[in-house]
Enzyme design. Sequence first.
Site, PDB file in Angstrom:
ATOM      1  N   CYS A  39     -19.267   6.419   0.582  1.00  0.00           N
ATOM      2  CA  CYS A  39     -19.548   7.558   1.447  1.00  0.00           C
ATOM      3  C   CYS A  39     -20.817   8.278   0.986  1.00  0.00           C
ATOM      4  O   CYS A  39     -21.901   7.721   1.073  1.00  0.00           O
ATOM      5  CB  CYS A  39     -18.336   8.487   1.498  1.00  0.00           C
ATOM      6  SG  CYS A  39     -18.416   9.698   2.843  1.00  0.00           S
ATOM      7  N   GLU A  47     -10.789   4.019  -1.988  1.00  0.00           N
ATOM      8  CA  GLU A  47     -10.102   4.728  -3.070  1.00  0.00           C
ATOM      9  C   GLU A  47      -9.069   5.717  -2.530  1.00  0.00           C
ATOM     10  O   GLU A  47      -8.180   6.149  -3.279  1.00  0.00           O
ATOM     11  CB  GLU A  47     -11.129   5.449  -3.960  1.00  0.00           C
ATOM     12  CG  GLU A  47     -11.660   6.781  -3.450  1.00  0.00           C
ATOM     13  CD  GLU A  47     -12.670   6.663  -2.319  1.00  0.00           C
ATOM     14  OE1 GLU A  47     -13.175   7.709  -1.851  1.00  0.00           O
ATOM     15  OE2 GLU A  47     -12.983   5.521  -1.886  1.00  0.00           O
ATOM     16  N   HIS A  66     -13.588   4.651   2.711  1.00  0.00           N
ATOM     17  CA  HIS A  66     -13.021   5.158   1.455  1.00  0.00           C
ATOM     18  C   HIS A  66     -11.835   4.299   0.991  1.00  0.00           C
ATOM     19  O   HIS A  66     -10.670   4.689   1.185  1.00  0.00           O
ATOM     20  CB  HIS A  66     -12.524   6.585   1.648  1.00  0.00           C
ATOM     21  CG  HIS A  66     -13.589   7.619   1.718  1.00  0.00           C
ATOM     22  ND1 HIS A  66     -14.106   8.237   0.608  1.00  0.00           N
ATOM     23  CD2 HIS A  66     -14.234   8.152   2.787  1.00  0.00           C
ATOM     24  CE1 HIS A  66     -15.021   9.122   0.977  1.00  0.00           C
ATOM     25  NE2 HIS A  66     -15.122   9.085   2.300  1.00  0.00           N
TER      26      HIS A  66
END
Length: 374
Positions: free
Chosen positions: A216, A341, A339
């Site tokens: 990002c 994670e 994303h």
Amino acid sequence: LFNEELGAVVQVRADDLQIVREAFTDAGLGACVHEIGVINQEGNLRVFERGEEILTAAGPALQKHWTTVSHAIQKLRDNPACADEELARIDDLADPGLNAHVEFDPSDDIVAPFIASGVRPRIAILREQGVNGQVEMAAAFDRAGFDAVDVHMSDILAGRTSLVGFRGFAACGGFSYGDVLGAGEGWAKSILFNSRARDEFETFFARGDSFALGVCNGCQMMSNLHDLIPGAKDWPHFVRNASEQFEARLTMVEVAPSPSLFLQGMSGSRMPVVVSHGEGRAEFASPSTRRAARPLYALTYVDNRGAVTEAYPMNPNGSPEGVAGLTTADGRFTIMMPHPERVFRTAQLSWHPEGWGEDSPWLRMFRNARRWVG
């Protein structure tokens, strides 16, 4: 049901209807529950009164009528082409919806022997003013067997911390400098225009045993460091979403065949992932640069049928050829706008197939990095 009284429409399996009724009755609400309809396979709304059909209407037409005002506002507020693309999806009654196709076993803990050794390589969880994704990133790398260390850019700029002692770094998501200088531009310039920081990063990238992940805002930042990163000269930079709005949603991506160390063994997998950005549209310097970068595509946005797409909202930012992430020729440095994670645990996904265990398929990315380190 459209008055100011408290109410809800609840859809349940036919086999569970009696159980649900009993639950309401036990709570003293049995008289409040009414069976009002069943699902049909035609995509139409049919209304009956005393056994006589008094209304038949096409579901898509009703939904379009219902969303007329919202669509009109969206066309004024957002990119009108994107508003029309989203509206057109209503007509696709055969859209299979979110789905997943995984080419590996997410429950296979490929790093168990490395974790059992007790050796935990250090990785810098890199953040800057305005970055907010460092906790999830640290948790994902920690789960994969790394020693995740919080490193703020001010530590590097002041010389308190060096990248020399780290095998890798992860540049996290957020809004460095409020994005007022553009996507990741301020963060990148704090490195490029500071001799100490520039030397730190240039030396790190030049090492043969280092790796890095930019997600990002970190993806945007690293794309602006392409001159320092071996093999990254054809990377795009990232500009405002085609929708002209911040996009935060669950979308589908496919792992492309690439040399990325993070995505080994994952090629061909299609999975939902979180996106959360306002400036994620990849912009290449030229058509020839885009052609040169194609072998480096690591992730692409796909529709619910698995086809690479530029259509909104399946492609949330309008990136050409659906590109959502890229890597370098040697695979050591990877950038992506989604994303992973934030969804490395299955419980973090708002939708997932039944049968997925604790570890979502996205954890394999971080485990791949630990296995690469050895």
